[in-house]
Design an enzyme around this catalytic site. Structure first.
Site, PDB file in Angstrom:
ATOM      1  CG  ASN A   1      30.393  38.776  40.357  1.00 31.49           C
ATOM      2  OD1 ASN A   1      29.363  38.420  39.814  1.00 31.49           O
ATOM      3  ND2 ASN A   1      31.367  37.927  40.647  1.00 31.49           N
TER       4      ASN A   1
ATOM      5  CG  ASP B   1      36.953  35.073  36.965  1.00 32.26           C
ATOM      6  OD1 ASP B   1      36.511  33.925  36.727  1.00 32.26           O
ATOM      7  OD2 ASP B   1      36.874  35.609  38.088  1.00 32.26           O
TER       8      ASP B   1
ATOM      9  CG  ASP C   1      41.264  37.998  40.284  1.00 33.86           C
ATOM     10  OD1 ASP C   1      41.177  39.121  40.801  1.00 33.86           O
ATOM     11  OD2 ASP C   1      40.827  37.743  39.151  1.00 33.86           O
TER      12      ASP C   1
END
Length: 256
Positions: A12, A112, A132
């Site tokens: 993003n 992801d 993450d």
């Protein structure tokens, strides 16, 4: 001449692009801000320029295929067009992989996170917890069957920090530098402590809760993501900054 794979991890906030050879040798890696308004021509030229700066060569003359993970739907068609000179593999839950998805709606899992699990399993055995830390901070649990069983999502460090600035008029902008002491004696140090050390505590505490509720006795803890450069986690976390790229690489191996 050796084959080259162009790996694109489109987040993003930032995009990480790596040029790898099929023996997992990384030739080059570049990072740039994700722009959902970027055109295909602009995207192609940006990659060409960045890799030219790093390698002195045109990446589009080197790449034999592109493997892409994106969490930005607006860029999917753009990137596909930008990479139309080479075969393109876009990560999704239907591709061949090394693990199971023990979920009621596996198609909802982000590309992801699929890559993070694939990358982690190429390094260590299950069970594991993967963190993450990016625009959002995601937690992924993989049990001893090599099955992804769930996790959690919380707002990312930078996302939380910007929200705090926007909603608290008396707080001024400070450089996010981690103080060694959690007890701040100035407003600036208290903000730095609360944002950075507070986020460390969130990750550590959430990891404990997830492992407890999943019933994991022992598990490998892996951390990745851009925000890990700003925080300091305990030694029980294995830091793997290239984890998503490694997962893209693994998907490329399994889906030739």
């Amino acid at each position: 001449m050796a084959e080259h794979w162009l790996l694109l991890d489109i987040g993003n906030t930032h995009t990480v692009a790596g040029l790898f050879q099929p023996d997992r040798h990384r030739v080059a890696e570049v990072r740039f801000r994700t722009d959902p308004q970027c055109t295909a021509d602009e995207y192609r030229m940006q990659l060409r320029q960045l890799f030219s700066d790093a390698l002195g060569r045109n990446v589009w003359e080197m790449a034999d295929r592109a493997i892409v993970s994106t969490v930005v739907p607006a860029l999917e068609a753009t990137v596909a067009k930008a990479c139309d000179a080479v075969p393109l593999l876009s990560i999704n839950a239907r591709l061949r992989r090394d693990f199971e998805l023990d979920l009621p709606h596996p198609e909802q899992l982000g590309a992801d996170r699929l890559c993070n699990v694939a990358g982690a399993l190429s390094l260590v055995g299950a069970p594991m917890l993967i963190v993450d830390a990016g625009t959002a901070t995601t937690f992924c649990l993989v049990d001893d069957r090599q099955a992804y069983v769930g996790g959690a999502i919380v707002p990312g460090l930078d996302t939380s920090w910007r929200a705090l600035q926007a909603r608290a008029a008396k707080l001024f902008s400070v450089e996010l530098t981690r103080p060694d002491n959690a007890v701040g004696n100035t407003t600036e140090l208290q903000i730095q402590s609360g944002v950075l050390q507070g986020y460390e505590a969130l990750i550590e505490g959430m990891a404990d809760r997830l492992l407890r509720d999943a019933g994991f006795g022992q598990a490998t803890l892996i951390a990745t993501g851009g925000c890990t450069r700003l925080i300091r986690l305990s030694d029980r976390f294995r830091m793997e900054p290239d984890l998503t790229l490694l997962g893209l690489f693994r998907y490329g191996q399994l889906n030739g």
